[in-house]
Each structure stands twice: as C-alpha cells, then as structure tokens.
Scaffold this motif. Structure first.
Motif, mmCIF file in Angstrom:
data_model
loop_
_atom_site.group_PDB
_atom_site.id
_atom_site.type_symbol
_atom_site.label_atom_id
_atom_site.label_comp_id
_atom_site.label_asym_id
_atom_site.label_seq_id
_atom_site.Cartn_x
_atom_site.Cartn_y
_atom_site.Cartn_z
ATOM 1 N N SER A 16 -36.126 -13.303 -99.795
ATOM 2 C CA SER A 16 -37.368 -13.980 -99.424
ATOM 3 C C SER A 16 -37.840 -13.415 -98.097
ATOM 4 C CB SER A 16 -37.154 -15.483 -99.265
ATOM 5 O OG SER A 16 -36.832 -16.071 -100.499
ATOM 6 N N VAL A 17 -39.096 -13.005 -98.061
ATOM 7 C CA VAL A 17 -39.737 -12.571 -96.827
ATOM 8 C C VAL A 17 -40.867 -13.560 -96.571
ATOM 9 C CG1 VAL A 17 -40.972 -10.716 -95.635
ATOM 10 C CG2 VAL A 17 -39.209 -10.146 -97.321
ATOM 11 N N VAL A 18 -40.784 -14.273 -95.455
ATOM 12 C CA VAL A 18 -41.798 -15.279 -95.154
ATOM 13 C C VAL A 18 -42.327 -15.099 -93.735
ATOM 14 C CG1 VAL A 18 -40.876 -16.975 -96.779
ATOM 15 C CG2 VAL A 18 -40.077 -16.981 -94.440
ATOM 16 N N SER A 19 -43.600 -15.443 -93.570
ATOM 17 C CA SER A 19 -44.195 -15.447 -92.233
ATOM 18 C C SER A 19 -44.328 -16.899 -91.806
ATOM 19 C CB SER A 19 -45.564 -14.760 -92.251
ATOM 20 O OG SER A 19 -46.503 -15.544 -92.960
ATOM 21 N N ALA A 20 -44.871 -17.118 -90.634
ATOM 22 C CA ALA A 20 -45.005 -18.472 -90.112
ATOM 23 C C ALA A 20 -45.881 -19.350 -91.001
ATOM 24 C CB ALA A 20 -45.584 -18.426 -88.702
ATOM 25 N N VAL A 39 -39.826 -3.748 -93.117
ATOM 26 C CA VAL A 39 -38.759 -4.268 -93.967
ATOM 27 C C VAL A 39 -38.965 -3.637 -95.334
ATOM 28 C CG1 VAL A 39 -37.833 -6.328 -95.074
ATOM 29 C CG2 VAL A 39 -38.622 -6.447 -92.702
ATOM 30 N N ARG A 40 -37.905 -3.071 -95.902
ATOM 31 C CA ARG A 40 -38.003 -2.433 -97.212
ATOM 32 C C ARG A 40 -37.060 -3.137 -98.182
ATOM 33 N NH1 ARG A 40 -37.587 0.664 -93.229
ATOM 34 N NH2 ARG A 40 -35.459 1.351 -93.543
ATOM 35 N N TRP A 63 -39.847 0.067 -104.471
ATOM 36 C CA TRP A 63 -39.695 -0.395 -103.090
ATOM 37 C C TRP A 63 -40.893 -1.236 -102.689
ATOM 38 C CZ3 TRP A 63 -35.487 -0.015 -100.011
ATOM 39 C CH2 TRP A 63 -34.489 0.876 -100.413
ATOM 40 N N ILE A 64 -40.649 -2.402 -102.149
ATOM 41 C CA ILE A 64 -41.680 -3.262 -101.581
ATOM 42 C C ILE A 64 -41.540 -3.128 -100.073
ATOM 43 C CG2 ILE A 64 -42.424 -5.658 -101.259
ATOM 44 C CD1 ILE A 64 -40.457 -4.847 -104.304
ATOM 45 N N LYS A 65 -42.645 -2.905 -99.387
ATOM 46 C CA LYS A 65 -42.600 -2.730 -97.937
ATOM 47 C C LYS A 65 -43.450 -3.801 -97.270
ATOM 48 C CE LYS A 65 -41.922 2.202 -98.445
ATOM 49 N NZ LYS A 65 -42.445 3.539 -98.214
ATOM 50 N N ALA A 66 -42.918 -4.332 -96.173
ATOM 51 C CA ALA A 66 -43.643 -5.338 -95.396
ATOM 52 C C ALA A 66 -43.462 -5.036 -93.917
ATOM 53 C CB ALA A 66 -43.135 -6.730 -95.709
ATOM 54 N N ASP A 67 -44.510 -5.256 -93.154
ATOM 55 C CA ASP A 67 -44.414 -5.162 -91.702
ATOM 56 C C ASP A 67 -44.005 -6.537 -91.194
ATOM 57 O OD1 ASP A 67 -45.225 -2.465 -91.439
ATOM 58 O OD2 ASP A 67 -47.291 -3.083 -91.787
ATOM 59 N N ALA A 68 -43.009 -6.595 -90.332
ATOM 60 C CA ALA A 68 -42.519 -7.884 -89.826
ATOM 61 C C ALA A 68 -42.165 -7.751 -88.352
ATOM 62 C CB ALA A 68 -41.299 -8.331 -90.617
ATOM 63 N N ALA A 69 -42.391 -8.843 -87.607
ATOM 64 C CA ALA A 69 -42.053 -8.856 -86.181
ATOM 65 C C ALA A 69 -41.793 -10.284 -85.735
ATOM 66 C CB ALA A 69 -43.193 -8.250 -85.366
ATOM 67 N N HIS A 83 -44.927 -12.898 -87.700
ATOM 68 C CA HIS A 83 -45.956 -12.089 -88.326
ATOM 69 C C HIS A 83 -45.307 -11.240 -89.408
ATOM 70 C CE1 HIS A 83 -48.444 -13.224 -84.936
ATOM 71 N NE2 HIS A 83 -47.490 -12.793 -84.126
ATOM 72 N N ALA A 84 -45.743 -11.404 -90.649
ATOM 73 C CA ALA A 84 -45.236 -10.570 -91.748
ATOM 74 C C ALA A 84 -46.341 -10.405 -92.785
ATOM 75 C CB ALA A 84 -44.012 -11.212 -92.394
#
Length: 86
Positions: A7-11, A50-51, A59-65, A82-83
């Motif tokens: 799971s990739v989640v942002s705020a 994040v890959r 491959w799914i790519k996301a920018d995260a910080a 932030h994602a």
C-alpha cells in the motif's frame, strides 16, 4: 510464488494498493529493496521514487517524500505526506 501486499498512501489519498513481488525505495539510510520474506523494518523515507513490481511484472512508480516505510509479515506500507504516481 510468494508475494507482498503493498500500500502506498499519501496524507489525503490511497495512491496504489495491490500484490507485488518486489519494492524498492529510498530511505534516509539509502536505497532499500524488499522481497517476500523480508524481516520486519520501519524506515524513514527519503525524497525520491518508490518502485513496486506488480505480480504481472509491470513496475509501478510513485514519487514520495516525508514519510515512512513499514514491512511486517509480507505487508509493505508506505505512508508519505506527499505521494503521487509518476
């Protein structure tokens, strides 16, 4: 074949969730790779990509910080202020 639940989640939203075979991310300690069977870990995310390799090989790519990465029982959770999909 063993797989991860990721799971990739942002705020404010869920960015991506699904089964995967591999995850790579940048932490404050450096690059980390996660495969099924990885030991439990909690790491602070560094800004970057994040890959996630889905079970279909794509491959799914996301920018995260500004967040963290948690691994426990083949479940990877990435929470970032932030994602977004790249």
């Amino acid at each position: 074949m063993a797989e991860l639940t990721v799971s990739v989640v942002s705020a404010d939203a869920e960015v991506w969730t699904g089964p995967a075979t591999q995850v790579s991310a940048r932490t404050t300690e450096g690059e980390i790779g996660i495969l099924p069977g990885h030991e439990p870990i909690l790491a602070i995310l560094g800004a970057g990509e994040v890959r996630v390799k889905g079970t279909d090989g794509v491959w799914i790519k996301a920018d995260a910080a500004d967040g963290f990465l948690s691994v426990e029982n083949d479940t990877v959770t990435i929470v970032a202020r932030h994602a977004a999909l790249a």
